[in-house]
Design an enzyme around this catalytic site. Structure first.
Site, PDB file in Angstrom:
ATOM      1  N   SER A  60     -33.862  20.593  12.796  1.00  0.00           N
ATOM      2  CA  SER A  60     -33.143  20.017  11.660  1.00  0.00           C
ATOM      3  C   SER A  60     -32.132  20.971  11.041  1.00  0.00           C
ATOM      4  O   SER A  60     -31.285  20.551  10.255  1.00  0.00           O
ATOM      5  CB  SER A  60     -34.131  19.548  10.582  1.00  0.00           C
ATOM      6  OG  SER A  60     -34.772  20.655   9.972  1.00  0.00           O
TER       7      SER A  60
ATOM      8  N   LYS B 126     -34.719  23.194   4.329  1.00  0.00           N
ATOM      9  CA  LYS B 126     -33.524  22.366   4.174  1.00  0.00           C
ATOM     10  C   LYS B 126     -32.545  23.050   3.223  1.00  0.00           C
ATOM     11  O   LYS B 126     -32.899  23.979   2.488  1.00  0.00           O
ATOM     12  CB  LYS B 126     -33.889  20.982   3.610  1.00  0.00           C
ATOM     13  CG  LYS B 126     -34.788  20.135   4.499  1.00  0.00           C
ATOM     14  CD  LYS B 126     -34.074  19.653   5.737  1.00  0.00           C
ATOM     15  CE  LYS B 126     -34.939  18.700   6.555  1.00  0.00           C
ATOM     16  NZ  LYS B 126     -36.079  19.392   7.199  1.00  0.00           N
TER      17      LYS B 126
END
Length: 207
Positions: free
Chosen positions: A130, A168
């Site tokens: 990710s 993230k």
């Protein structure tokens, strides 16, 4: 110093070689693979003999905590200072991130990779892709500084609603928080509340 057996010399020379090239010592498993010993118990036995003979020093409470004892035969070894940083295997809500039950192992990092108090640092193993467009790949180790606040654009470790840690990029929007993956094929995560665990300050990748 007392004379070494052939096997002890092999192990000692391998440890020196790894320290010279990587700046930190090998694991017991790596030593065994390098010298052809399948049993970690046998490797530990040889390490104990090396310590008794004054060639190395070890800390039994920490993996990889092997230090070459400086003497006339090896004082030219360029050993970089290392710190042993906890590797967090799981993150549990309401429990301090570096609580004993969360720690899988301790990993030696060259000291120059950290720029803050060692007690505030931990490592997470990256799983998934990710964050590949930020250069963070599956299998990397991210070096994290414990903190509960973040600024827009920071790469953070946050607790998800499923009580799992995720890496993230952080953004605070008008009425929500956005956790943005650095992968153009993935969608952002929107949350009403977010629990920031730490800020990513570095990356370690074994070549």
């Amino acid at each position: 110093m007392r004379e070494l057996t052939k096997r002890q010399s092999e192990i000692y020379n391998y440890i020196k070689q790894v320290v010279q090239t990587k700046g930190y010592p090998p694991s017991v498993r790596e030593i065994g693979e390098a010298v052809g010993l399948a049993s970690s118990f046998t490797v530990h036995g040889h390490l104990s003999r090396l310590e008794e003979k004054g060639y190395i020093e070890g800390d039994p409470t920490k993996p990889r905590a092997i230090e070459i004892v400086s003497d006339q035969t090896n004082d030219n070894i360029n050993m970089e200072e290392t710190i042993h940083v906890p590797v967090i295997g799981k993150v549990t809500a309401g429990v301090p991130i570096t609580a004993v039950e969360n720690i899988e192992e301790y990993f030696p990092l060259p000291e120059h990779l950290t720029s803050t108090h060692n007690s505030d640092i931990f490592i997470l193993n990256v799983v998934g892709d990710s964050m590949i467009e930020a250069g963070i790949l599956d299998g990397d180790k991210v070096i994290v500084r414990s903190q509960t606040i973040a600024e827009n654009g920071d790469i953070i470790v946050a607790m998800t609603e499923e009580d799992e840690a995720t890496v993230k990029r952080f953004y605070k929007e008008k009425n929500r928080y956005r956790l943005q993956p650095e992968n153009s094929t993935m969608e952002p995560i929107y949350l009403d509340n977010v629990a920031v665990i730490g800020k990513v300050i570095g990356l370690y990748r074994e070549m």
